[in-house]
Design a protein around this motif. Structure first.
Motif, PDB file in Angstrom:
ATOM      1  N   ARG A  10       0.850  -1.196   0.000  1.00 62.40           N
ATOM      2  CA  ARG A  10       0.000   0.000   0.000  1.00 62.40           C
ATOM      3  C   ARG A  10       0.888   1.249   0.000  1.00 62.40           C
ATOM      4  O   ARG A  10       1.898   1.295   0.698  1.00 62.40           O
ATOM      5  CB  ARG A  10      -0.874   0.046   1.257  1.00 62.40           C
ATOM      6  N   GLN A  58       2.977  -0.316  16.389  1.00 60.75           N
ATOM      7  CA  GLN A  58       1.862  -1.134  15.922  1.00 60.75           C
ATOM      8  C   GLN A  58       2.324  -2.380  15.176  1.00 60.75           C
ATOM      9  O   GLN A  58       1.557  -3.336  15.017  1.00 60.75           O
ATOM     10  CB  GLN A  58       0.946  -0.309  14.993  1.00 60.75           C
ATOM     11  N   SER A 118      -5.483  -7.909   5.924  1.00 58.00           N
ATOM     12  CA  SER A 118      -5.993  -7.451   7.212  1.00 58.00           C
ATOM     13  C   SER A 118      -4.932  -6.663   7.977  1.00 58.00           C
ATOM     14  O   SER A 118      -5.215  -5.596   8.541  1.00 58.00           O
ATOM     15  CB  SER A 118      -6.448  -8.658   8.042  1.00 58.00           C
ATOM     16  N   ASN A 151      -4.407  -3.323   6.288  1.00 63.40           N
ATOM     17  CA  ASN A 151      -5.522  -2.417   6.577  1.00 63.40           C
ATOM     18  C   ASN A 151      -5.327  -1.724   7.921  1.00 63.40           C
ATOM     19  O   ASN A 151      -5.555  -0.515   8.054  1.00 63.40           O
ATOM     20  CB  ASN A 151      -6.841  -3.186   6.588  1.00 63.40           C
ATOM     21  N   LYS A 152      -4.937  -2.481   8.932  1.00 61.59           N
ATOM     22  CA  LYS A 152      -4.748  -1.906  10.262  1.00 61.59           C
ATOM     23  C   LYS A 152      -3.628  -0.867  10.259  1.00 61.59           C
ATOM     24  O   LYS A 152      -3.791   0.243  10.785  1.00 61.59           O
ATOM     25  CB  LYS A 152      -4.440  -2.999  11.285  1.00 61.59           C
ATOM     26  N   GLU A 193      -2.433   0.786   7.747  1.00 64.05           N
ATOM     27  CA  GLU A 193      -2.835   1.935   6.930  1.00 64.05           C
ATOM     28  C   GLU A 193      -3.742   2.875   7.726  1.00 64.05           C
ATOM     29  O   GLU A 193      -3.569   4.102   7.676  1.00 64.05           O
ATOM     30  CB  GLU A 193      -3.541   1.450   5.668  1.00 64.05           C
ATOM     31  N   ARG A 194      -4.680   2.337   8.470  1.00 60.31           N
ATOM     32  CA  ARG A 194      -5.573   3.174   9.288  1.00 60.31           C
ATOM     33  C   ARG A 194      -4.772   3.933  10.341  1.00 60.31           C
ATOM     34  O   ARG A 194      -4.995   5.134  10.568  1.00 60.31           O
ATOM     35  CB  ARG A 194      -6.642   2.310   9.965  1.00 60.31           C
ATOM     36  N   GLU A 195      -3.859   3.235  11.005  1.00 61.44           N
ATOM     37  CA  GLU A 195      -3.042   3.874  12.033  1.00 61.44           C
ATOM     38  C   GLU A 195      -2.220   5.015  11.435  1.00 61.44           C
ATOM     39  O   GLU A 195      -2.071   6.082  12.042  1.00 61.44           O
ATOM     40  CB  GLU A 195      -2.124   2.844  12.699  1.00 61.44           C
ATOM     41  N   LEU A 227      -2.872   6.771   8.550  1.00 59.10           N
ATOM     42  CA  LEU A 227      -3.732   7.872   8.110  1.00 59.10           C
ATOM     43  C   LEU A 227      -4.286   8.668   9.286  1.00 59.10           C
ATOM     44  O   LEU A 227      -4.433   9.894   9.209  1.00 59.10           O
ATOM     45  CB  LEU A 227      -4.861   7.328   7.248  1.00 59.10           C
ATOM     46  N   ASP A 228      -4.580   7.988  10.384  1.00 63.36           N
ATOM     47  CA  ASP A 228      -5.110   8.679  11.560  1.00 63.36           C
ATOM     48  C   ASP A 228      -4.104   9.658  12.162  1.00 63.36           C
ATOM     49  O   ASP A 228      -4.495  10.592  12.879  1.00 63.36           O
ATOM     50  CB  ASP A 228      -5.514   7.664  12.639  1.00 63.36           C
TER      51      ASP A 228
END
Length: 508
Positions: A198, A222, A264, A267-268, A270-272, A274-275
């Protein structure tokens, strides 16, 4: 049965806006790396230093592998690698692999952000050539710098890419061990991992990528949470924001037993990532402001205030010769202050000719034609001379033998200056000590570095400031004249989106 594993390395971090290109002789000399090494020289020189190749060797010895050392080389960051240098080095690695005989695996120590004059994706091109030699079934693993700008070709032509998790990069050898461990798993399982790759949509200034501070500190924490069970390897790369091509971006890589597990975990992460976008920012000072703030802090301090001269960081392609921060020190009347490294071979030579204790008129630094910068012509005292050879003992260089060529400590009006012939990032206290400066005794230290200096200097620092004197590595990527980035990419966290057509028009 003993595994036969070939190992090689070709490292360069390319700032396409920097003033000086990487020539073959830069790889021969090595800068902050080791000199170019072939065959058995790799095993002799690379053990016990903080490099990916060292981790390869240590792991392989423990695993009982038969190593086939090919070629290892690296040059300090700069502008593009010259075509002749790239082809000579890549061609030699390819030929040595071709004549090495059958191997069970290939381990590569790479950077991930190499751009040559003729090839945007230096590592992808190398991986493609080496894949053609070993064929589709031999697993290829590579260790990468956290600043890698990862391309689809790099992912497709390798079986696993494993990146540093620290900036300052104190885990280079450890990352080499992790890459070797992944290769071992691939050789044992006999089939490839599932992969997820990604890219993130914004660029991050180098000082705020530091994993010793937030938000990168908690982001990288993470990884342990996702690298479990079916997930064999996960990497976060914050990218190198000074390469003008489409894949100049942060990224995430995950390798797992199943595609679902890889997706999966990605995804985790990437969210961390972007946040945290809005938190990848920090305070930077203009030169005079930085000196005034450092003097204010130093007045009541027993330890030095350290200032990062981030825009002339030789670890990001600068020539390490701008004089903006030196001028600010003198203008502000700073005393018990030191700055380094200013790379000026002619001034170093003239200091040696004048001799220790002499006073000599010099036009120091400022020879890279950086807008807003110029040589500082003055009379300097030659305090100490050195041949430039010493061992760097801090966590970043990790015991590497350094050679900065003929060097000197010059002084003027209470400011002491490390002047050298060859480039090296001021990321180790020994780079002051080798010319007689005790960094702990200074009130102010100005380091030509963005982050790596923190590994050895933070323990002695009262405070750390970031200053933006003129230099080729702009703190904010929006200040660089990009024309080839992926349209829509944000040039800074929550910053303006890149518009290619407008950028091309501005470029003329």
């Amino acid at each position: 049965m003993t595994k036969r594993v070939a190992i090689a390395g070709f490292l360069h971090e390319t700032n396409t806006f920097a003033p000086t290109k990487a020539r073959y002789e830069n790889f021969e000399q090595g800068g902050g790396y080791l000199p170019i090494s072939r065959g058995g020289e790799i095993l002799e020189r690379c053990g016990g230093v903080n490099l990916g190749i060292s981790g390869f060797i240590g792991y392989a010895q423990q695993a009982g592998w038969e190593l086939v050392p090919l070629l290892w080389t690296g040059a300090i960051p700069s502008a593009h690698v010259e075509k002749s240098a790239y082809e000579r080095i890549a061609g030699e690695i390819e030929e040595r692999l071709r004549t090495a005989g059958p191997v069970d695996g290939l381990l590569l120590d790479l950077h991930g952000a190499m751009v040559a004059e003729h090839v945007d994706d230096g590592e992808g091109e190398l991986l493609a050539r080496l894949r053609a030699v070993v064929g589709p079934s031999v697993p290829i693993a590579a260790s990468l710098d956290l600043h890698g700008n990862i391309t689809q070709t790099m992912v497709d032509k390798s079986d696993v890419l494993v990146a540093f998790r620290t900036y300052p990069h104190i885990d280079m050898a450890e990352t080499g061990e992790r890459a070797a461990a992944q290769l071992g798993r691939l050789m044992t399982r006999g089939k490839p991992f599932a992969k997820t790759f990604r890219q993130l949509p914004f660029m991050i200034p180098l000082p705020w990528q530091c994993t010793m501070i937030e938000p990168a500190k908690s982001l990288y924490a993470q990884i342990d949470g996702v690298e479990t069970g079916a997930v064999s390897s996960a990497s976060i790369l914050t990218g190198f924001p000074a390469a003008d091509f489409e894949d100049c971006l942060p990224s995430i890589l995950v390798y797992a037993d199943t595609q679902g597990a890889a997706n999966s975990a990605a995804n985790k992460l990437e969210r961390e990532f972007l946040d945290r976008e809005g938190r990848f920012a920090g305070k930077a000072y203009q030169p005079d402001e930085a000196i005034a703030e450092a003097q204010r802090l130093a007045a009541a301090a027993s330890r030095p205030v350290v200032i990062a001269d981030t825009q002339d960081n030789p670890g990001a392609g600068g020539d390490s010769d701008t004089t903006g921060m030196l001028r600010a020190l003198l203008k502000g009347g700073a005393t018990r202050a030191a700055i380094g490294v200013i790379v000026d071979p002619d001034s170093a030579k003239r200091a040696h000719s004048a001799g220790q204790g002499a006073r000599v008129e010099l036009s120091l630094g400022g020879k890279s034609n950086i807008p807003g910068d110029a040589p500082l012509s003055a009379t300097y005292q030659v305090d100490k001379l050195s041949d430039g050879r010493f061992k760097a003992t801090g966590p970043y260089y990790g015991g590497a033998d350094m050679n900065l060529g003929p060097s000197a400590c010059l002084s003027i009006d209470g400011v002491r200056i490390v002047v050298a012939t060859y480039k090296a990032q001021m990321a180790d206290r020994e780079i002051y000590r080798f010319v007689g400066i005790d960094p702990e005794d200074q009130a102010i230290l100005v380091n030509k570095s963005s982050v790596h200096f923190r590994a050895d200097f933070e323990p002695i620092a009262e405070a750390i400031l970031v200053a933006t004197a003129p230099g080729p590595m702009a703190l904010n990527a929006a200040d660089l004249p990009f024309t080839r980035l992926k349209p829509g990419i944000r040039l800074s966290p929550n910053g303006p989106a890149f518009k290619r057509e407008e950028a091309i028009k501005r470029a003329g």
